[in-house]
Scaffold this motif. Structure first.
Motif, PDB file in Angstrom:
ATOM      1  N   TYR A   6       9.682 -19.668  40.645  1.00  8.58           N
ATOM      2  CA  TYR A   6      10.203 -19.358  41.988  1.00  8.58           C
ATOM      3  C   TYR A   6       9.026 -19.494  42.965  1.00  8.58           C
ATOM      4  CZ  TYR A   6      12.513 -16.570  45.689  1.00  8.58           C
ATOM      5  OH  TYR A   6      13.063 -16.127  46.871  1.00  8.58           O
ATOM      6  N   PRO A   7       8.894 -20.677  43.593  1.00 10.64           N
ATOM      7  CA  PRO A   7       7.741 -20.887  44.466  1.00 10.64           C
ATOM      8  C   PRO A   7       8.029 -20.502  45.916  1.00 10.64           C
ATOM      9  CG  PRO A   7       8.890 -22.962  44.134  1.00 10.64           C
ATOM     10  CD  PRO A   7       9.721 -21.896  43.474  1.00 10.64           C
ATOM     11  N   SER A   9       5.939 -18.901  49.901  1.00  9.73           N
ATOM     12  CA  SER A   9       4.751 -18.361  50.578  1.00  9.73           C
ATOM     13  C   SER A   9       4.624 -16.851  50.328  1.00  9.73           C
ATOM     14  CB  SER A   9       4.840 -18.590  52.090  1.00  9.73           C
ATOM     15  OG  SER A   9       5.163 -19.927  52.364  1.00  9.73           O
ATOM     16  N   PHE A  10       5.735 -16.150  50.341  1.00  8.46           N
ATOM     17  CA  PHE A  10       5.757 -14.691  50.117  1.00  8.46           C
ATOM     18  C   PHE A  10       4.734 -13.973  51.005  1.00  8.46           C
ATOM     19  CE2 PHE A  10       6.976 -16.890  46.186  1.00  8.46           C
ATOM     20  CZ  PHE A  10       8.282 -16.474  46.105  1.00  8.46           C
ATOM     21  N   GLY A  16      14.713  -9.641  50.272  1.00 10.34           N
ATOM     22  CA  GLY A  16      15.474 -10.868  49.978  1.00 10.34           C
ATOM     23  C   GLY A  16      14.877 -11.586  48.775  1.00 10.34           C
ATOM     24  N   HIS A  17      13.556 -11.700  48.740  1.00  5.64           N
ATOM     25  CA  HIS A  17      12.892 -12.307  47.574  1.00  5.64           C
ATOM     26  C   HIS A  17      13.146 -11.463  46.316  1.00  5.64           C
ATOM     27  CE1 HIS A  17       9.847 -13.820  50.759  1.00  5.64           C
ATOM     28  NE2 HIS A  17      10.500 -14.887  50.359  1.00  5.64           N
ATOM     29  N   ILE A  20      16.556 -12.043  44.806  1.00  2.00           N
ATOM     30  CA  ILE A  20      16.666 -13.312  44.058  1.00  2.00           C
ATOM     31  C   ILE A  20      15.961 -13.181  42.700  1.00  2.00           C
ATOM     32  CG2 ILE A  20      15.968 -15.763  44.014  1.00  2.00           C
ATOM     33  CD1 ILE A  20      18.117 -15.432  46.051  1.00  2.00           C
ATOM     34  N   LYS A  41      -1.932 -24.055  56.280  1.00  4.55           N
ATOM     35  CA  LYS A  41      -1.059 -23.002  56.837  1.00  4.55           C
ATOM     36  C   LYS A  41      -1.864 -21.725  57.019  1.00  4.55           C
ATOM     37  CE  LYS A  41       3.716 -23.606  55.211  1.00  4.55           C
ATOM     38  NZ  LYS A  41       4.710 -22.912  54.359  1.00  4.55           N
ATOM     39  N   ARG A  87      15.133 -21.757  44.142  1.00  7.14           N
ATOM     40  CA  ARG A  87      14.921 -21.506  45.567  1.00  7.14           C
ATOM     41  C   ARG A  87      16.121 -20.714  46.087  1.00  7.14           C
ATOM     42  NH1 ARG A  87      10.313 -22.268  48.339  1.00  7.14           N
ATOM     43  NH2 ARG A  87      11.381 -23.208  50.098  1.00  7.14           N
ATOM     44  N   ARG A  90      19.629 -19.124  52.304  1.00  3.30           N
ATOM     45  CA  ARG A  90      20.118 -18.069  53.190  1.00  3.30           C
ATOM     46  C   ARG A  90      21.273 -18.563  54.049  1.00  3.30           C
ATOM     47  NH1 ARG A  90      14.148 -16.778  55.040  1.00  3.30           N
ATOM     48  NH2 ARG A  90      14.096 -18.958  54.438  1.00  3.30           N
ATOM     49  N   ALA A 119      21.619 -16.289  48.817  1.00  2.00           N
ATOM     50  CA  ALA A 119      21.153 -14.959  49.192  1.00  2.00           C
ATOM     51  C   ALA A 119      22.330 -13.989  49.155  1.00  2.00           C
ATOM     52  CB  ALA A 119      20.574 -15.002  50.602  1.00  2.00           C
ATOM     53  N   THR A 123      21.095  -9.045  52.192  1.00  2.81           N
ATOM     54  CA  THR A 123      19.696  -9.400  52.510  1.00  2.81           C
ATOM     55  C   THR A 123      19.519 -10.812  53.080  1.00  2.81           C
ATOM     56  OG1 THR A 123      19.458  -9.997  50.173  1.00  2.81           O
ATOM     57  CG2 THR A 123      18.623  -7.836  50.812  1.00  2.81           C
ATOM     58  N   TYR A 124      20.617 -11.516  53.334  1.00  2.51           N
ATOM     59  CA  TYR A 124      20.484 -12.934  53.698  1.00  2.51           C
ATOM     60  C   TYR A 124      19.699 -13.150  54.991  1.00  2.51           C
ATOM     61  CZ  TYR A 124      23.888 -12.622  57.438  1.00  2.51           C
ATOM     62  OH  TYR A 124      24.509 -12.287  58.614  1.00  2.51           O
ATOM     63  N   SER A 128      10.292 -13.374  55.832  1.00  2.89           N
ATOM     64  CA  SER A 128       8.912 -12.880  55.979  1.00  2.89           C
ATOM     65  C   SER A 128       8.515 -12.923  57.454  1.00  2.89           C
ATOM     66  CB  SER A 128       7.943 -13.733  55.164  1.00  2.89           C
ATOM     67  OG  SER A 128       8.270 -13.671  53.799  1.00  2.89           O
TER      68      SER A 128
HETATM   69  P1  ADP Z   1       8.627 -21.006  51.865  1.00  5.38           P
HETATM   70  O1  ADP Z   1       7.557 -21.043  52.914  1.00  5.38           O
HETATM   71  O2  ADP Z   1       8.333 -21.864  50.672  1.00  5.38           O
HETATM   72  O3  ADP Z   1      10.035 -21.173  52.369  1.00  5.38           O
HETATM   73  P2  ADP Z   1       9.257 -18.188  51.590  1.00  5.38           P
HETATM   74  O4  ADP Z   1       8.386 -17.118  51.026  1.00  5.38           O
HETATM   75  O5  ADP Z   1       9.654 -18.071  53.004  1.00  5.38           O
HETATM   76  O6  ADP Z   1       8.489 -19.527  51.268  1.00  5.38           O
HETATM   77  O7  ADP Z   1      10.574 -18.291  50.723  1.00  5.38           O
HETATM   78  C1  ADP Z   1      10.538 -18.580  49.333  1.00  5.38           C
HETATM   79  C2  ADP Z   1      11.952 -18.808  48.839  1.00  5.38           C
HETATM   80  O8  ADP Z   1      12.714 -17.615  49.016  1.00  5.38           O
HETATM   81  C3  ADP Z   1      12.702 -19.882  49.619  1.00  5.38           C
HETATM   82  O9  ADP Z   1      13.543 -20.573  48.707  1.00  5.38           O
HETATM   83  C4  ADP Z   1      13.534 -19.102  50.599  1.00  5.38           C
HETATM   84  O10 ADP Z   1      14.702 -19.789  50.978  1.00  5.38           O
HETATM   85  C5  ADP Z   1      13.865 -17.893  49.774  1.00  5.38           C
HETATM   86  N1  ADP Z   1      14.177 -16.727  50.586  1.00  5.38           N
HETATM   87  C6  ADP Z   1      13.463 -16.209  51.595  1.00  5.38           C
HETATM   88  N2  ADP Z   1      14.082 -15.126  52.133  1.00  5.38           N
HETATM   89  C7  ADP Z   1      15.223 -14.956  51.400  1.00  5.38           C
HETATM   90  C8  ADP Z   1      16.325 -14.033  51.462  1.00  5.38           C
HETATM   91  N3  ADP Z   1      16.388 -13.088  52.372  1.00  5.38           N
HETATM   92  N4  ADP Z   1      17.320 -14.180  50.564  1.00  5.38           N
HETATM   93  C9  ADP Z   1      17.283 -15.170  49.658  1.00  5.38           C
HETATM   94  N5  ADP Z   1      16.297 -16.092  49.550  1.00  5.38           N
HETATM   95  C10 ADP Z   1      15.271 -15.979  50.409  1.00  5.38           C
END
Ligand code: ADP
Length: 158
Positions: A6-7, A9-10, A16-17, A20, A41, A87, A90, A119, A123-124, A128
């Motif tokens: 599950y890649p 930025s986190f 939400g993360h 998932i 970035k 991935r 949302r 999502a 939490t959709y 971040s």
């Molecule tokens: P990136 O910069 O790679 O999008 P993020 O940390 O923003 O990194 O998101 C990582 C993954 O988590 C992505 O697939 C994103 O769509 C998903 N994601 C982020 N927020 C949520 C959420 N609230 N519910 C479900 N998936 C999420």
């Protein structure tokens, strides 16, 4: 052994993360949350800080680990013998980007599958970027991030 990556930025991990990750940890034997390090970035939290926050937030999940990687996710996947990228989706706006990435990754490694997980309705709307904005202006972070992240965000914004 089925391993999913599950890649993302986190920056930082949100509820939400976590949602998932909890859901996919029930489907796969092992889940690796992969912090993608992109030098061009700028992040609020350093990658070791993000790793620590993710580990603290996921202590209850025994088959999940966290790693940091700079470079192509497909290279990490080959090295670590994973088969699937997960991935989160949302809203429709996520779709085009995710479809393009999935196809690029498939081109680079035809063995690889990308799994898109919807999502949850609770939490959709959490992102971040959104939680950083709330924290910047001292808004309530209740229900948006794990408690450990709440504390770190408040410290950062002081
Ligand atoms: P990136 O910069 O790679 O999008 P993020 O940390 O923003 O990194 O998101 C990582 C993954 O988590 C992505 O697939 C994103 O769509 C998903 N994601 C982020 N927020 C949520 C959420 N609230 N519910 C479900 N998936 C999420």
């Amino acid at each position: 052994m089925k391993t999913a990556i599950y890649p993302g930025s986190f920056d930082p991990i949100t509820v939400g993360h976590v949602d998932i990750i909890e859901r996919i940890s029930k489907i796969f034997d092992h889940v690796i949350v992969l912090i993608s390090e992109t030098p061009h970035k700028s992040y609020l939290f350093s990658s070791p800080e993000r790793k620590n926050l993710i580990e603290e937030s996921l202590r209850h999940l025994k088959n999940v680990s966290v790693d940091i990687h700079e470079g192509l996710t497909v290279d990490y996947i080959k090295k670590n013998r994973a088969q699937v990228i997960v991935r989160g989706l949302r809203a429709v706006v996520d779709f085009e980007y995710e479809m393009t990435m999935a196809n690029i990754n498939k081109k680079l490694d035809p063995e690889l599958e990308t799994l898109l997980v919807f999502a949850s309705p609770e939490t959709y709307y959490v992102s971040s970027r959104g939680v950083k904005e709330v924290a910047r202006y001292n808004g309530s972070l209740e229900g948006l991030v794990p408690d450990v992240v709440k504390k770190s965000l408040m410290k950062k914004m002081k």
